[in-house]
Design a protein around this motif. Structure first.
Motif, PDB file in Angstrom:
ATOM      1  N   UNK A   9       6.949  -8.730  10.341  1.00 39.40           N
ATOM      2  CA  UNK A   9       6.457  -9.054   9.002  1.00 39.40           C
ATOM      3  C   UNK A   9       5.338  -8.107   8.575  1.00 39.40           C
ATOM      4  N   UNK A  10       4.393  -7.855   9.474  1.00 39.34           N
ATOM      5  CA  UNK A  10       3.300  -6.943   9.127  1.00 39.34           C
ATOM      6  C   UNK A  10       3.803  -5.527   8.850  1.00 39.34           C
ATOM      7  N   UNK A  11       4.843  -5.090   9.572  1.00 37.03           N
ATOM      8  CA  UNK A  11       5.414  -3.768   9.302  1.00 37.03           C
ATOM      9  C   UNK A  11       5.960  -3.691   7.887  1.00 37.03           C
ATOM     10  N   UNK A  12       6.718  -4.726   7.489  1.00 35.17           N
ATOM     11  CA  UNK A  12       7.289  -4.730   6.139  1.00 35.17           C
ATOM     12  C   UNK A  12       6.189  -4.857   5.076  1.00 35.17           C
ATOM     13  N   UNK A  13       5.211  -5.694   5.357  1.00 31.43           N
ATOM     14  CA  UNK A  13       4.117  -5.860   4.394  1.00 31.43           C
ATOM     15  C   UNK A  13       3.336  -4.561   4.230  1.00 31.43           C
ATOM     16  N   UNK A  14       3.082  -3.864   5.342  1.00 30.93           N
ATOM     17  CA  UNK A  14       2.332  -2.605   5.277  1.00 30.93           C
ATOM     18  C   UNK A  14       3.068  -1.569   4.442  1.00 30.93           C
ATOM     19  N   UNK A  15       4.385  -1.496   4.587  1.00 29.61           N
ATOM     20  CA  UNK A  15       5.167  -0.539   3.804  1.00 29.61           C
ATOM     21  C   UNK A  15       5.057  -0.836   2.313  1.00 29.61           C
ATOM     22  N   UNK A  16       5.129  -2.099   1.942  1.00 31.05           N
ATOM     23  CA  UNK A  16       5.052  -2.475   0.521  1.00 31.05           C
ATOM     24  C   UNK A  16       3.654  -2.220  -0.039  1.00 31.05           C
ATOM     25  N   UNK A  17       2.608  -2.582   0.721  1.00 33.70           N
ATOM     26  CA  UNK A  17       1.248  -2.469   0.207  1.00 33.70           C
ATOM     27  C   UNK A  17       0.737  -1.032   0.194  1.00 33.70           C
ATOM     28  N   UNK A  18       1.285  -0.178   1.068  1.00 37.32           N
ATOM     29  CA  UNK A  18       0.848   1.220   1.065  1.00 37.32           C
ATOM     30  C   UNK A  18       1.159   1.906  -0.257  1.00 37.32           C
ATOM     31  N   UNK A  19       2.107   1.352  -1.003  1.00 41.08           N
ATOM     32  CA  UNK A  19       2.442   1.908  -2.315  1.00 41.08           C
ATOM     33  C   UNK A  19       1.410   1.482  -3.370  1.00 41.08           C
ATOM     34  N   UNK A  20       0.656   0.413  -3.109  1.00 39.15           N
ATOM     35  CA  UNK A  20      -0.318  -0.092  -4.078  1.00 39.15           C
ATOM     36  C   UNK A  20      -1.718   0.453  -3.837  1.00 39.15           C
ATOM     37  N   UNK A  21      -2.053   0.754  -2.564  1.00 38.00           N
ATOM     38  CA  UNK A  21      -3.386   1.254  -2.239  1.00 38.00           C
ATOM     39  C   UNK A  21      -3.243   2.605  -1.548  1.00 38.00           C
ATOM     40  N   UNK A  22      -4.256   3.386  -1.617  1.00 37.92           N
ATOM     41  CA  UNK A  22      -4.215   4.756  -1.095  1.00 37.92           C
ATOM     42  C   UNK A  22      -4.525   4.769   0.398  1.00 37.92           C
ATOM     43  N   UNK A  23      -3.568   4.281   1.204  1.00 36.98           N
ATOM     44  CA  UNK A  23      -3.740   4.225   2.646  1.00 36.98           C
ATOM     45  C   UNK A  23      -2.355   4.146   3.281  1.00 36.98           C
ATOM     46  N   UNK A  24      -2.189   4.711   4.470  1.00 37.69           N
ATOM     47  CA  UNK A  24      -0.869   4.796   5.086  1.00 37.69           C
ATOM     48  C   UNK A  24      -0.400   3.445   5.599  1.00 37.69           C
TER      49      UNK A  24
END
Length: 829
Positions: A697-712
């Motif tokens: 879940x965290x992997x999928x969430x990180x991929x989605x949120x990286x598009x909203x904030x300037x962080x990998x």
């Protein structure tokens, strides 16, 4: 012979005191005031129905009653119920004890020259009396506090803290009183103060506490014996009486044989006994029930005799002293509660309110005053009269102030929105045949708000047309708009008694759009049973219902008659556990009313038959049987203040970085579109179809949120995992709010997640179905708190879980968040 005459006459007067007490209560005065008034009027100074000789002859009544009062005081100290507010309770208790005891003692010492029985005393005697008075002024009244809390359905931090302080104070005041009595006895007999005396004083108190252990063993043995209620009650009262007799005998024996006096404080012995017995899981319920049922009769006798012992001549001479002591006590309580509250981290505004909750005195204070009259017969009666007049004043003025304080703190249990347990229950019944109308009248008689609905073109039974009590409304179809016109979206239950096709249409609409708590349908064709079962509808099959009911009447007539409502004064109710303080508590540790029992627990769709070790979880649906009053009390205890629950949720959710910045959780009232609404509109919604663990879940969430904030995405994944390892972000059953603070400026993002099959964060927590992942920079900390506030208030909706899982699309999920009611009354911390 005189004893029998006095006893018989006193019994008759005590019976009259019960009726007079009820009259006082109806007039708005405390019940105890009526008993005291009866004793004063019947006593030796007015009608002389209870002569002075009778008052001294019936001293054993005082000792029996004091033993019971001390048992009850110890029984109120239930440690598991105090653990959530121990810091605030400790500081406020310390402040109250120090300020009240110190100021009260100094005030009485300063006024000694104006008090007739103290004027001729030496300094040591005045100090002795002042110490005892200071200890008595510390006393509170748990019974009065509980009565007021139940009356206005108070619930919240303030109420819990006040109740904890009041109960703890009973224990502290008895220990303090025992110390004061021993010290006063030494001062009055001329003993010198030295290290040996202090050691002896500590030894006496330790001995009193230690003796409570074998006495508790005796009480437990009495409770274990298979005997009647009358016999057990008599033995318990006799045990308390013998503690007093034994204390006096030990004092006299040591005085004559050892040239010293060992003073075992009987109140402290009985209080320790009550504490140990009440905290014993095996005997607690029966012990408290015996005290509850025995208390009223004993208290009538005690307070009536107390009233008869009041010397009106001394009361006339000391009434100005009474007013001064009352004023000093109020000021001391304000000072102690304010300083204690501030040291506990309570805001200055709220700390200025706490004093109003601690004015009331009643049974224990009166009991202590009476014991002084027994201990020191030379001046004890005059002292007792003066102190009782102060206690009566506190008893009259205290309860209204406590009510005002609860309302000022907004804890008089008027939630922001009604829910199924505390609001008037609302049912819509589709159909107007004889069964529909009979059901409508039955539910109406049980306090439900009932509405009958019929399809367009149907006929209304005579007697129901234009009925103001049970309105009949016509529906033009069974879609969402049609049902909303008759307010089906607010119904606690919907009952359908039409054709199977019509019933199914109504249930589908309610299931998908309203998350109605209870759906009931009358089945006409058994082949349609599966379609209703898919919607979690409770189905009644007329072809088998009567047979099943008759079967239960044959095999279990008592239970069947109870469930059918044939047992007057008793009922069965389903109550949802919403109070977070009860989560994890086993049923045997609940202090339920004596006339109630938990029959079943439904948890996440599974029905459990509970036992004493069954632990409650938030969201459990508990089936309770009991009297109407007991069911109301349990519903109040299991419920929560919506705003307070949201604030508790926020406190668990706030990131450590924001706490280190000094940010305090707070709730925001919402009346129009705000930045959170814009955040929801722009947010990505992930509607997960498969069950997964937290790392996936965290992997999928990180991929989605990286598009909203300037962080990998990899960095976000590591931060989310680290945050979860430090402290779980699963804040309630089925709900998680993972959140992290990132470097940078002016960045904030949110991912909205629904998982019907669940996200497994750990084997110890239920699967998560709703998650809100928040990522923001430190400069956005204010909006971070605003977002948490909005989410906390949205998920407090009792139907949120059902609505969340039933929403048909991403658009519906966003609409659920945007249309949620985020207004309402908020608690003050």
């Amino acid at each position: 012979m005189d004893f029998l005459v006095f006893a018989a006459g006193f019994c008759i007067i005590a019976l009259a005191a019960r009726q007079i007490g009820d009259t006082f209560k109806q007039a708005g005065f405390p019940l105890i005031s009526g008993f005291l008034f009866t004793g004063i009027i019947a006593g030796p100074h007015v009608l002389h129905l209870i002569p002075g000789q009778a008052v001294s002859t019936l001293t054993f009544v005082d000792q029996v009653s004091l033993g019971l009062i001390a048992f009850a005081a110890g029984g109120e100290l239930y440690l598991k119920g105090l653990k959530s507010r121990l810091t605030a309770i400790g500081w406020i208790t310390s402040g109250l004890v120090i300020s009240t005891f110190t100021m009260g003692s100094l005030a009485l010492f300063a006024l000694a020259g104006h008090i007739p029985f103290m004027a001729a005393m030496p300094v040591s005697g005045r100090v002795a009396v002042a110490l005892i008075a200071g200890a008595i002024l510390v006393a509170r009244s748990p019974s009065s506090a509980i009565a007021i809390i139940n009356e206005i359905r108070a619930k919240g931090r303030f109420t819990k803290t006040v109740m904890g302080v009041t109960v703890i104070m009973d224990v502290v005041v008895i220990v303090l009183f025992a110390t004061a009595i021993t010290t006063a006895d030494a001062l009055l007999t001329g003993l010198s103060w030295n290290t040996g005396f202090v050691f002896f004083l500590i030894l006496e108190i330790a001995l009193s506490i230690a003796l409570g252990i074998p006495v508790a063993g005796i009480i437990c043995f009495i409770l274990r014996v298979p005997a009647s209620f009358v016999l057990k009650s008599t033995l318990i009262l006799l045990t308390g009486y013998l503690v007093f007799v034994g204390s006096l005998a030990l004092r006299a024996y040591t005085h004559h044989k050892m040239n010293i006096e060992i003073l075992v404080e009987p109140l402290l012995v009985c209080m320790v006994t009550g504490f140990l017995t009440a905290n014993s899981r095996k005997y607690r319920k029966e012990f408290l029930e015996l005290l509850h049922r025995t208390g009223p009769g004993v208290y009538i006798a005690f307070f009536t005799l107390t009233g008869a012992s009041i010397r009106l001549d001394i009361l006339v001479d000391t009434w100005p002293i009474t007013l001064i002591l009352f004023g000093v006590r109020v000021f001391a309580i304000f000072t102690g509660s304010f300083l204690g509250g501030r040291l506990a981290g309570i805001s200055a505004q709220n700390s200025r309110t706490y004093w109003m909750a601690f004015i009331t005195q009643a049974g224990l204070g009166l009991g202590l005053a009476k014991e002084v009259a027994i201990e020191f017969p030379q001046w004890g009666a005059a002292f007792s009269t003066m102190m009782i007049s102060v206690i009566i004043l506190n008893e009259i003025i205290g309860p209204p102030l406590f009510k005002l304080a609860i309302k000022r703190m907004k804890e008089d249990h008027s939630p922001a929105r009604p829910n199924a347990d505390t609001a008037p229950k609302n049912v819509v019944i589709f159909g107007t045949d004889s069964q529909s109308t009979a059901l409508a009248h039955t539910l109406f008689s049980h306090g439900w708000q009932v509405k009958l609905a019929q399809p367009k073109g149907g006929s209304t039974l005579a007697g129901l047309e234009n009925s103001p009590r049970i309105p009949v409304q016509v529906v033009d179809g069974f879609d969402r708009n049609a049902l909303e016109k008759i307010q089906c979206q607010t119904a606690t239950a919907i009952v359908t008694l039409l054709s199977d096709r019509e019933n199914l249409d109504i249930c589908e609409t309610a299931f998908e759009h309203f998350a109605t708590q209870t759906l009931v349908a009358r089945l006409n064709d058994r082949s349609n049973l599966g379609a209703f079962a898919d919607l979690n509808v409770l189905v009644v099959d007329p072809s088998t219902a009567i047979v099943g009911l008759l079967d239960h009447f044959v095999r279990a007539p008592g239970a069947a008659s109870l469930l059918m409502g044939f047992q007057r004064g008793r009922d069965v109710a389903d109550i949802t556990v919403r109070n977070p303080d009860l989560a994890g508590l086993s049923l045997r540790d609940l202090r339920l009313p004596f006339d109630s029992v938990i029959m079943a627990v439904r948890r996440r769709g599974t029905l459990y038959v509970p036992h004493g070790f069954t632990r409650l979880e938030s969201g459990d649906r508990v089936t309770v049987m009991g009297t109407t009053a007991a069911l109301k009390e349990i519903a109040l205890r299991f419920d929560r203040h919506e705003g307070q629950a949201a604030l508790n949720l926020m406190e668990k959710a706030v990131p450590e970085q924001l706490k280190q910045d000094g940010e305090t959780p707070y709730l925001i009232e919402n009346g129009q579109r705000d930045r959170f609404d814009l955040l929801v509109e722009k947010a990505v919604v992930a509607d997960l179809k498969q069950e997964m663990d937290k790392n996936t879940f965290f992997e999928q969430a990180a991929k989605q949120l990286s598009k909203q904030v300037n962080i990998s995405a990899s960095t976000l994944f590591e931060m989310l995992s680290q945050r979860e390892n430090e402290m779980t972000t699963v804040l309630a059953p089925g709900l998680a709010i993972p959140h992290i603070i990132i470097e940078g400026e002016n960045q904030f993002g949110m991912l909205i997640v629904r998982s019907k099959k669940g996200i497994i964060f750990s084997p110890q927590t239920p699967s998560v179905h709703a998650a809100f992942v928040l990522v923001g920079t430190r400069d956005e900390r204010n909006f971070h708190l605003e977002a948490l506030s909005a989410i906390a208030k949205i998920v407090m909706d009792p139907r949120f879980d059902d609505k969340w899982l039933r929403a048909r699309s991403v658009k519906a999920l966003k609409a659920l968040l945007l249309n949620a009611d985020r207004n309402g009354r908020l608690p003050e911390s």
